[in-house]
Design a protein around this motif. Structure first.
Motif, PDB file in Angstrom:
ATOM      1  N   MET A 137      27.063 -14.129  20.599  1.00 47.32           N
ATOM      2  CA  MET A 137      28.385 -13.967  21.199  1.00 47.32           C
ATOM      3  C   MET A 137      28.951 -15.344  21.539  1.00 47.32           C
ATOM      4  SD  MET A 137      28.082 -10.567  23.596  1.00 47.32           S
ATOM      5  CE  MET A 137      29.868 -10.330  23.566  1.00 47.32           C
ATOM      6  N   TYR A 138      29.835 -15.826  20.683  1.00 49.21           N
ATOM      7  CA  TYR A 138      30.372 -17.178  20.837  1.00 49.21           C
ATOM      8  C   TYR A 138      31.008 -17.389  22.199  1.00 49.21           C
ATOM      9  CZ  TYR A 138      33.240 -21.318  19.903  1.00 49.21           C
ATOM     10  OH  TYR A 138      33.825 -22.553  19.969  1.00 49.21           O
ATOM     11  N   GLY A 139      31.795 -16.453  22.661  1.00 48.52           N
ATOM     12  CA  GLY A 139      32.568 -16.661  23.883  1.00 48.52           C
ATOM     13  C   GLY A 139      31.756 -16.614  25.154  1.00 48.52           C
ATOM     14  N   MET A 140      30.579 -15.972  25.119  1.00 50.61           N
ATOM     15  CA  MET A 140      29.834 -15.727  26.349  1.00 50.61           C
ATOM     16  C   MET A 140      28.777 -16.772  26.643  1.00 50.61           C
ATOM     17  SD  MET A 140      31.492 -13.232  27.391  1.00 50.61           S
ATOM     18  CE  MET A 140      30.538 -13.043  28.891  1.00 50.61           C
ATOM     19  N   ALA A 141      28.491 -17.679  25.693  1.00 49.86           N
ATOM     20  CA  ALA A 141      27.414 -18.641  25.903  1.00 49.86           C
ATOM     21  C   ALA A 141      27.495 -19.716  24.831  1.00 49.86           C
ATOM     22  CB  ALA A 141      26.058 -17.939  25.858  1.00 49.86           C
ATOM     23  N   TYR A 142      26.551 -20.641  24.913  1.00 53.84           N
ATOM     24  CA  TYR A 142      26.437 -21.710  23.914  1.00 53.84           C
ATOM     25  C   TYR A 142      25.298 -21.384  22.954  1.00 53.84           C
ATOM     26  CZ  TYR A 142      29.527 -24.189  27.094  1.00 53.84           C
ATOM     27  OH  TYR A 142      30.596 -24.531  27.897  1.00 53.84           O
ATOM     28  N   TYR A 168      34.997  -8.517  19.837  1.00 52.62           N
ATOM     29  CA  TYR A 168      35.728  -8.434  21.091  1.00 52.62           C
ATOM     30  C   TYR A 168      36.641  -9.637  21.316  1.00 52.62           C
ATOM     31  CZ  TYR A 168      32.035  -5.032  22.152  1.00 52.62           C
ATOM     32  OH  TYR A 168      31.163  -3.979  22.125  1.00 52.62           O
ATOM     33  N   GLY A 169      37.721  -9.384  22.040  1.00 51.54           N
ATOM     34  CA  GLY A 169      38.581 -10.466  22.494  1.00 51.54           C
ATOM     35  C   GLY A 169      38.063 -11.023  23.803  1.00 51.54           C
ATOM     36  N   ALA A 170      38.813 -10.878  24.868  1.00 49.46           N
ATOM     37  CA  ALA A 170      38.388 -11.387  26.172  1.00 49.46           C
ATOM     38  C   ALA A 170      37.162 -10.625  26.666  1.00 49.46           C
ATOM     39  CB  ALA A 170      39.526 -11.254  27.178  1.00 49.46           C
ATOM     40  N   SER A 171      36.394 -11.273  27.542  1.00 53.59           N
ATOM     41  CA  SER A 171      35.192 -10.650  28.102  1.00 53.59           C
ATOM     42  C   SER A 171      35.544  -9.358  28.823  1.00 53.59           C
ATOM     43  CB  SER A 171      34.500 -11.601  29.080  1.00 53.59           C
ATOM     44  OG  SER A 171      33.446 -10.940  29.758  1.00 53.59           O
ATOM     45  N   THR A 172      34.735  -8.334  28.542  1.00 54.60           N
ATOM     46  CA  THR A 172      34.915  -7.047  29.210  1.00 54.60           C
ATOM     47  C   THR A 172      33.801  -6.784  30.218  1.00 54.60           C
ATOM     48  OG1 THR A 172      33.701  -5.945  27.435  1.00 54.60           O
ATOM     49  CG2 THR A 172      36.094  -6.064  27.211  1.00 54.60           C
ATOM     50  N   ASP A 183      38.632 -17.094  19.179  1.00 52.87           N
ATOM     51  CA  ASP A 183      39.811 -17.146  18.329  1.00 52.87           C
ATOM     52  C   ASP A 183      39.661 -16.079  17.241  1.00 52.87           C
ATOM     53  OD1 ASP A 183      42.246 -18.133  17.207  1.00 52.87           O
ATOM     54  OD2 ASP A 183      41.053 -19.181  15.691  1.00 52.87           O
ATOM     55  N   PRO A 184      40.618 -15.177  17.152  1.00 53.15           N
ATOM     56  CA  PRO A 184      41.812 -15.016  17.983  1.00 53.15           C
ATOM     57  C   PRO A 184      41.432 -14.445  19.356  1.00 53.15           C
ATOM     58  CG  PRO A 184      41.656 -13.212  16.428  1.00 53.15           C
ATOM     59  CD  PRO A 184      40.560 -14.163  16.062  1.00 53.15           C
ATOM     60  N   PRO A 185      42.310 -14.597  20.343  1.00 54.51           N
ATOM     61  CA  PRO A 185      41.990 -14.152  21.703  1.00 54.51           C
ATOM     62  C   PRO A 185      42.210 -12.646  21.903  1.00 54.51           C
ATOM     63  CG  PRO A 185      44.142 -15.171  21.689  1.00 54.51           C
ATOM     64  CD  PRO A 185      43.595 -15.320  20.283  1.00 54.51           C
ATOM     65  N   ARG A 186      41.847 -11.871  20.907  1.00 56.82           N
ATOM     66  CA  ARG A 186      42.017 -10.406  20.923  1.00 56.82           C
ATOM     67  C   ARG A 186      40.938  -9.833  20.012  1.00 56.82           C
ATOM     68  NH1 ARG A 186      45.879 -12.763  17.763  1.00 56.82           N
ATOM     69  NH2 ARG A 186      45.720 -12.306  15.519  1.00 56.82           N
ATOM     70  N   ASP A 187      40.805  -8.534  20.006  1.00 59.12           N
ATOM     71  CA  ASP A 187      39.861  -7.898  19.106  1.00 59.12           C
ATOM     72  C   ASP A 187      40.222  -8.207  17.654  1.00 59.12           C
ATOM     73  OD1 ASP A 187      38.716  -6.809  21.331  1.00 59.12           O
ATOM     74  OD2 ASP A 187      39.401  -4.754  20.965  1.00 59.12           O
ATOM     75  N   THR A 190      42.302  -7.503  11.576  1.00 48.88           N
ATOM     76  CA  THR A 190      42.825  -7.833  10.250  1.00 48.88           C
ATOM     77  C   THR A 190      41.917  -8.829   9.541  1.00 48.88           C
ATOM     78  OG1 THR A 190      44.120  -9.734  10.993  1.00 48.88           O
ATOM     79  CG2 THR A 190      45.155  -7.553  11.186  1.00 48.88           C
ATOM     80  N   LEU A 191      42.183  -9.040   8.269  1.00 47.08           N
ATOM     81  CA  LEU A 191      41.427 -10.026   7.500  1.00 47.08           C
ATOM     82  C   LEU A 191      41.554 -11.408   8.126  1.00 47.08           C
ATOM     83  CD1 LEU A 191      39.770 -10.869   5.026  1.00 47.08           C
ATOM     84  CD2 LEU A 191      41.926 -11.036   3.740  1.00 47.08           C
ATOM     85  N   ASP A 192      42.755 -11.791   8.524  1.00 47.38           N
ATOM     86  CA  ASP A 192      42.941 -13.092   9.173  1.00 47.38           C
ATOM     87  C   ASP A 192      42.148 -13.188  10.473  1.00 47.38           C
ATOM     88  OD1 ASP A 192      44.424 -15.707   9.410  1.00 47.38           O
ATOM     89  OD2 ASP A 192      45.130 -14.733  11.237  1.00 47.38           O
ATOM     90  N   ASP A 193      42.103 -12.094  11.233  1.00 50.57           N
ATOM     91  CA  ASP A 193      41.335 -12.095  12.481  1.00 50.57           C
ATOM     92  C   ASP A 193      39.868 -12.387  12.218  1.00 50.57           C
ATOM     93  OD1 ASP A 193      43.612 -11.356  13.920  1.00 50.57           O
ATOM     94  OD2 ASP A 193      43.079  -9.225  13.984  1.00 50.57           O
TER      95      ASP A 193
END
Length: 536
Positions: A137-142, A168-172, A183-187, A190-193
Motif C-alpha cells: 500500500m503505497y499511501g500507507m507506508a514506505y 483506494y484513494g484517500a485512507s479509509t 495518484d490519482p487521489p481517488r479510487d 479508468t485505464l488512466d487511473d
C-alpha cells in the motif's frame, strides 16, 4: 521490434549508440521507472522498462554476463508508444541456465539503471532462494521491505503473490492517516487511473531496487482491480459510481500487463496469468489464477448468514453454503492443469512442489474475541460477531471455497507431491499445516503485507491475544502474527524447506530496520513433508 541474438563481446559494440546527437537527448529522466525482469526460463528472460519524455520512443537494450556489461551476449532495438503507455518488453534468448546476467536499456541519450537477473537451472539443483511478498500500500507506508529484498545476497527469484497496488484513494482507516498521497487521489477506475497508480509505485527507488535485484514471478490478487473481486464484480465496485464492471476490469488488466514484467496475454485467454516454473530437478512452482477466470462471488455474513425461526443465526446452514461443491475459485480446468503439473513434477523425480496461492489456504475460523470488544466504536460489532466462530474476512480466501480446496488436496495426495504452499493476502503472517479428514496434506507459509496496515491494526486488536487464540482454535494454524509487516524468505534444499519472516520495524517511518521475526523448518519425508519446527 528487431533483436540480434548473436553474441557480441566488448563494450564498443554493445549498443552502437554510445554518442547520440545532443538534440536526441531527453530533457528529463527517460528511465524514471527503472528496469525489471521476469518470466524466467533456462535460456531466456523477459526484460522490462518504460521511457518518458521522448518524441521518438525508440532505443536499444543489451544483456551481459558481467555487471560492467562488457561481455555482451544479446542486444536489440525496441520501440514503444502511447498505446502501451510507453512501456517496453523485450525477450533476451540464447542464455545459459542457472546464470547471473546484467542488462540495460538506452534511449534519448540516456542509459537506464543496470538490472541483475538469473536464469532457471536445468538438471541437478541443490538449493533455491525465493522472496515471497504481497500487499504493498503505497499511501500507507514506505517500501522498506522492498529495499531489504534488494539487499539479499542470495536471491534466485521474487514471487509476488498479489496486491502490487491498491485501488483506494484517500485512507479509509480511522485514526490512520496516509504518509504519502496516492495518484490519482481517488479510487482507480479508468485505464488512466490504473496507469498512474502503477507509475507512482514504480517511481519508488526501493521498489525499483527490488526489481533490479532478481527476476519476478508475478500473480495478481484483487486490489490490482478492486477489493474482493470475482468474475463479474467486486465488493469495492459500485456500478452507479464506478461504471461498468467489465470496462473497469479490462482497464486494470491492461495496465497490469503493461507495467509488470510478464508476457502479454493470449487474446483467447486474457486472464491467463497462471504459471508453472521448473527449478531444475529440485522443485516445480505452480501458481493458479484465482480471481477472474472462474471465481464465484464470496459469501458474506451480512448476505448469507440466515436466521432460524427463533431468530438465532443458522450456523449449520452457513457452513453448508461454504461446503457447497458447486462453489468455484479456480475452476475444474485449472485444477486438472494443476494436478497434471504435480504428477509431472513427481514423475520427473523432483522432491518438492511449491504451490503459490494469492490467499491463505489454511482452514480457520475467527476465535471468540468478544471479551476484548471496545466499549464503543465501529469495531465493537465486529468483536461481538466473533462469538459465532466462523470464517469472517477469510471468506474471500480458501476458507470460503472448501470443496474446491479439497479437490486440490485430492490432487496433492493423488500425485504424491511433497507440497509447500506459499500464500499471502491476509495482512497477517502465518505458519500453517494443512489437513483434511485423512490428516496432514501439506505445509504453508503465508506472508503478511509489505507495508501495513496489518489486520491487527485495522481491527484494533493490537493489545489482544488474537494471534495466539487463532492458533489455539484452529488445527491448521501453528503460528499467526496479526501485527506483522514484512515478507518471507524461502530457502529450499533437497532435504528441507526453511522459511524466515523478515519484519519491518516501522513501515510508516521514513527509515526503518528489518529483522527476522520467525523461522520455520520442515523436512522431506518418504510420504510427504514433516511438521514444522519453529524458532523466533
Amino acid at each position: 521490434m528487431t533483436m540480434d541474438r548473436r553474441r557480441v563481446v566488448g563494450s564498443g559494440l554493445a549498443l552502437g549508440v554510445a554518442a547520440l546527437a545532443p538534440e536526441a537527448r531527453a530533457r528529463e529522466p527517460v528511465f524514471r521507472h527503472g528496469v525489471a525482469s521476469g518470466e524466467p526460463a533456462p535460456d531466456r528472460m523477459l526484460l522490462w522498462t518504460r521511457v518518458t519524455g521522448l518524441d521518438q520512443p525508440t532505443g536499444r537494450w543489451r544483456i551481459a554476463t558481467d555487471p560492467g556489461l562488457r561481455d555482451v551476449v544479446g542486444q536489440g532495438a525496441f520501440a514503444t508508444g502511447a498505446e502501451r503507455d510507453f512501456t517496453v518488453k523485450v525477450e533476451a534468448s540464447g542464455l545459459k541456465p542457472a546464470t547471473d546476467y546484467w542488462y540495460q536499456f538506452e534511449a534519448g541519450g540516456q542509459r537506464s539503471p543496470i538490472g541483475r537477473t538469473r536464469t532457471l537451472p536445468v538438471g541437478r539443483t541443490d538449493h533455491l532462494d525465493i522472496a515471497l511478498a504481497c500487499c504493498a500500500m503505497y499511501g500507507m507506508a514506505y517500501f522498506h521491505a522492498y529495499r531489504a529484498i534488494a539487499e539479499r545476497r542470495n536471491l534466485d527469484a521474487v514471487l509476488f503473490i498479489g496486491d502490487y497496488i491498491y485501488e483506494y484513494g484517500a485512507s479509509t482507516y480511522p485514526g490512520l492517516a496516509a504518509v504519502r498521497q496516492v495518484d490519482p487521489p481517488r479510487d482507480t477506475v479508468t485505464l488512466d487511473d490504473y496507469r498512474r497508480r502503477l507509475a507512482q509505485a514504480r517511481a519508488d527507488a526501493d521498489l525499483q531496487a527490488a526489481h533490479q535485484r532478481a527476476p519476478w514471478i508475478c500473480a495478481w490478487d484483487d486490489h490490482e482491480i478492486a477489493n474482493d473481486d470475482w468474475m463479474h464484480g467486486a465488493q469495492h465496485h459500485d456500478p452507479a459510481k464506478d461504471g461498468d464492471w467489465e470496462a473497469r476490469k479490462a482497464a486494470a488488466v491492461r495496465a497490469y500487463y503493461e507495467w509488470m514484467p510478464i508476457r502479454d496475454p493470449d487474446p483467447a485467454d486474457p486472464y491467463g496469468i497462471q504459471r508453472s516454473v521448473a527449478f531444475g530437478d529440485l522443485a516445480t512452482l505452480i501458481v493458479p489464477e484465482t480471481r477472474l477466470k472462474a471465481r464465484e462471488a464470496q459469501l458474506t455474513l451480512a448476505k448469507d448468514l440466515d436466521r432460524l425461526p427463533d431468530g438465532r443465526p443458522d450456523l449449520d446452514g452457513f457452513r453448508r453454503k461454504i461446503a457447497d461443491p458447486a462453489r468455484r475459485m479456480v475452476g475444474q480446468q485449472q485444477i486438472d492443469w494443476l494436478a497434471g503439473e504435480m504428477k509431472a513434477s513427481v514423475a520427473a523425480g523432483k522432491p518438492w512442489v511449491l504451490l503459490g496461492s494469492a490467499t491463505v489456504m489454511a482452514d480457520y475460523v475467527y476465535p471468540d474475541m468478544s471479551r476484548w470488544a471496545p466499549a464503543s466504536g465501529p469495531m465493537k460489532g465486529f468483536f461481538e460477531l466473533t462469538k459465532l466462530e466462523l470464517p469472517m474476512l477469510n471468506l474471500d480466501g480458501w476458507s470460503g471455497y472448501a470443496a474446491e480446496r479439497q479437490r486440490i488436496y485430492d490432487a496433492i495426495r493423488a500425485s504424491g507431491a511433497r507440497t509447500v504452499v506459499l500464500s499471502g493476502d491476509s495482512h497477517m503472517a502465518f505458519v500453517n499445516e494443512l489437513h483434511d479428514d485423512r490428516g496432514r496434506v501439506a505445509v504453508e507459509v503465508s506472508t503478511s503485507t509489505l507495508t501495513g496496515p496489518s489486520l491487527g491494526v485495522v481491527l484494533e486488536m493490537k493489545d489482544t491475544p488474537f494471534g495466539q487464540r487463532l492458533a489455539e482454535r484452529n488445527r491448521d494454524v501453528l503460528w499467526c502474527d496479526p501485527l506483522a509487516v514484512g515478507f518471507v524468505l524461502v530457502h529450499l534444499t533437497r532435504e528441507a524447506v526453511e522459511t524466515s519472516f523478515v519484519a519491518v520495524a516501522d513501515s510508516r517511518a521514513p527509515t526503518s530496520s528489518t529483522f527476522v521475526q520467525r523461522r520455520a523448518r520442515a523436512v522431506a519425508e518418504r510420504d510427504g513433508v514433516s511438521a514444522w519446527t519453529q524458532s523466533s
